[in-house]
Design a protein around this motif. Structure first.
Motif, PDB file in Angstrom:
ATOM      1  N   LEU A   6       8.491   5.495  -1.824  1.00 11.79           N
ATOM      2  CA  LEU A   6       7.040   5.673  -1.190  1.00 11.79           C
ATOM      3  C   LEU A   6       5.965   4.965  -2.303  1.00 11.79           C
ATOM      4  O   LEU A   6       6.307   4.879  -3.453  1.00 11.79           O
ATOM      5  CB  LEU A   6       6.595   7.031  -0.943  1.00 11.79           C
ATOM      6  CG  LEU A   6       7.625   7.912  -0.113  1.00 11.79           C
ATOM      7  CD1 LEU A   6       7.196   9.345  -0.293  1.00 11.79           C
ATOM      8  CD2 LEU A   6       7.506   7.534   1.080  1.00 11.79           C
ATOM      9  N   ARG A  41       2.728  -0.678  -1.155  1.00  9.01           N
ATOM     10  CA  ARG A  41       2.644  -0.550   0.399  1.00  9.01           C
ATOM     11  C   ARG A  41       2.621  -1.957   0.876  1.00  9.01           C
ATOM     12  O   ARG A  41       1.778  -2.413   1.343  1.00  9.01           O
ATOM     13  CB  ARG A  41       1.560   0.254   0.652  1.00  9.01           C
ATOM     14  CG  ARG A  41       1.556   0.800   2.208  1.00  9.01           C
ATOM     15  CD  ARG A  41       0.540   1.760   2.583  1.00  9.01           C
ATOM     16  NE  ARG A  41       0.749   2.826   2.040  1.00  9.01           N
ATOM     17  CZ  ARG A  41      -0.074   3.232   0.867  1.00  9.01           C
ATOM     18  NH1 ARG A  41      -0.833   2.910   0.467  1.00  9.01           N
ATOM     19  NH2 ARG A  41       0.217   4.657   0.592  1.00  9.01           N
ATOM     20  N   ILE A 135      -3.284  11.547  -4.958  1.00 11.19           N
ATOM     21  CA  ILE A 135      -2.495  11.716  -3.563  1.00 11.19           C
ATOM     22  C   ILE A 135      -2.133  13.223  -3.146  1.00 11.19           C
ATOM     23  O   ILE A 135      -2.083  14.040  -3.912  1.00 11.19           O
ATOM     24  CB  ILE A 135      -1.272  10.908  -3.477  1.00 11.19           C
ATOM     25  CG1 ILE A 135       0.025  11.408  -4.084  1.00 11.19           C
ATOM     26  CG2 ILE A 135      -1.588   9.348  -3.968  1.00 11.19           C
ATOM     27  CD1 ILE A 135       1.125  11.108  -3.433  1.00 11.19           C
ATOM     28  N   ARG A 137       0.188  14.777  -0.130  1.00 11.89           N
ATOM     29  CA  ARG A 137       1.024  14.895   0.879  1.00 11.89           C
ATOM     30  C   ARG A 137       0.576  15.644   1.972  1.00 11.89           C
ATOM     31  O   ARG A 137       0.566  16.824   2.036  1.00 11.89           O
ATOM     32  CB  ARG A 137       2.503  15.192   0.348  1.00 11.89           C
ATOM     33  CG  ARG A 137       2.955  14.473  -0.869  1.00 11.89           C
ATOM     34  CD  ARG A 137       3.448  12.929  -0.713  1.00 11.89           C
ATOM     35  NE  ARG A 137       3.798  12.528  -1.701  1.00 11.89           N
ATOM     36  CZ  ARG A 137       4.099  11.094  -1.850  1.00 11.89           C
ATOM     37  NH1 ARG A 137       3.668  10.242  -0.970  1.00 11.89           N
ATOM     38  NH2 ARG A 137       4.620  10.642  -3.216  1.00 11.89           N
ATOM     39  N   GLN A 164      -6.043  10.028  -2.096  1.00  5.39           N
ATOM     40  CA  GLN A 164      -5.684   9.259  -0.581  1.00  5.39           C
ATOM     41  C   GLN A 164      -4.689  10.356   0.218  1.00  5.39           C
ATOM     42  O   GLN A 164      -3.871  11.274  -0.664  1.00  5.39           O
ATOM     43  CB  GLN A 164      -4.707   8.294  -1.095  1.00  5.39           C
ATOM     44  CG  GLN A 164      -5.356   7.033  -1.196  1.00  5.39           C
ATOM     45  CD  GLN A 164      -4.581   5.613  -0.984  1.00  5.39           C
ATOM     46  OE1 GLN A 164      -3.187   5.839  -1.178  1.00  5.39           O
ATOM     47  NE2 GLN A 164      -5.188   4.586  -1.210  1.00  5.39           N
ATOM     48  N   GLN A 166      -1.818  11.061   2.267  1.00  5.71           N
ATOM     49  CA  GLN A 166      -0.329  10.227   2.456  1.00  5.71           C
ATOM     50  C   GLN A 166       0.337  10.899   3.901  1.00  5.71           C
ATOM     51  O   GLN A 166       0.887  12.055   3.750  1.00  5.71           O
ATOM     52  CB  GLN A 166       0.573  10.109   1.336  1.00  5.71           C
ATOM     53  CG  GLN A 166       0.106  10.016  -0.005  1.00  5.71           C
ATOM     54  CD  GLN A 166      -0.139   8.295   0.008  1.00  5.71           C
ATOM     55  OE1 GLN A 166       0.608   7.638   0.783  1.00  5.71           O
ATOM     56  NE2 GLN A 166      -0.947   7.803  -0.614  1.00  5.71           N
ATOM     57  N   ALA A 171      -1.655   5.505   4.830  1.00  6.23           N
ATOM     58  CA  ALA A 171      -2.343   6.477   3.787  1.00  6.23           C
ATOM     59  C   ALA A 171      -3.993   6.102   4.312  1.00  6.23           C
ATOM     60  O   ALA A 171      -4.378   5.168   4.822  1.00  6.23           O
ATOM     61  CB  ALA A 171      -2.449   5.906   2.423  1.00  6.23           C
ATOM     62  N   ASN A 188      -0.745   0.971   5.995  1.00  4.89           N
ATOM     63  CA  ASN A 188       0.907   1.177   6.011  1.00  4.89           C
ATOM     64  C   ASN A 188       1.376   0.068   5.489  1.00  4.89           C
ATOM     65  O   ASN A 188       0.604  -1.063   5.047  1.00  4.89           O
ATOM     66  CB  ASN A 188       1.234   1.931   7.179  1.00  4.89           C
ATOM     67  CG  ASN A 188       1.030   0.826   8.418  1.00  4.89           C
ATOM     68  OD1 ASN A 188       1.034  -0.462   8.316  1.00  4.89           O
ATOM     69  ND2 ASN A 188       0.706   1.345   9.558  1.00  4.89           N
TER      70      ASN A 188
END
Length: 206
Positions: A6, A41, A135, A137, A164, A166, A171, A188
């Motif tokens: 990721l 990304r 980040i 999730r 961010q 995710q 994101a 993405n």
């Protein structure tokens, strides 16, 4: 392995021999020093992963690809949320301040950017003016009111904190999702597009 990787993951195993002859010298120096590369990304060919190499200077960022079978070690941002470093910097103090609050938020979170890089490998990447990149999730939708509550927590930190979200489809910036705009920018591997709901990629703006 490719599907499991990721954006923001740190990878070890890339060598200067995997680069082209016209690669800048600082990139080769970074790899020879044992620094990891960071997953980007971006779309890559089968058997390869898009990565970036960091240099000592802010503008030294080099985009390339790494063979998946060369990966020797992987560290994810969430692996770093309980790692500490003994440096008296605003971003480090902010992380120490936010850690218990984020642990209690009910979501998996992690450290990316310069802070994540330094926590993972020990190479000095932070300075007095560094932001803290985090980040979150969010496999399921995070409500806008929840996002606004999180922004209030982050705004109390000692430095600027950029988080961010995710989602399974890309994101989105926490502050943007917490704002009043109907559509937000979702990034993405293939594109950046405006969406109404970051957890529903079918709702793309025209």
């Amino acid at each position: 392995m490719v599907n499991a990787l990721l954006a923001h993951d740190l990878l070890w195993g890339m060598t200067p021999e995997q680069l082209t002859a016209d690669t800048p010298a600082w990139v080769i120096d970074s790899l020879r020093a044992g620094q990891p590369v960071v997953v980007r990304r971006a779309v890559s060919a089968p058997g390869l992963v898009a990565v970036g190499v960091r240099g000592r200077l802010r503008e030294q960022r080099f985009a390339t690809v790494m063979p998946v079978d060369a990966i020797q070690r992987r560290v994810k941002p969430e692996d770093l949320c309980q790692v500490s470093i003994d440096r008296d910097l605003p971003s480090v103090r902010a992380l120490n301040q936010l850690r218990p609050l984020l642990d209690d938020c009910g979501w998996v979170w992690g450290v990316s950017g310069s802070a994540g890089f330094e926590l993972a490998c020990g190479f000095a990447a932070l300075h007095e003016g560094s932001d803290l990149d985090l980040i979150l999730r969010t496999p399921h939708a995070l409500g806008r009111s929840q996002a606004q509550d999180l922004v209030k927590i982050l705004e109390a930190a000692e430095c600027l904190v950029d988080m961010q979200l995710q989602t399974p489809f890309g994101a989105v910036a926490l502050r943007e999702w917490a704002g009043s705009a109907r559509r937000v920018l979702l990034k993405n591997a293939r594109e950046a597009c405006l969406v109404i709901d970051p957890w529903n990629p079918q709702e793309h703006a025209a």
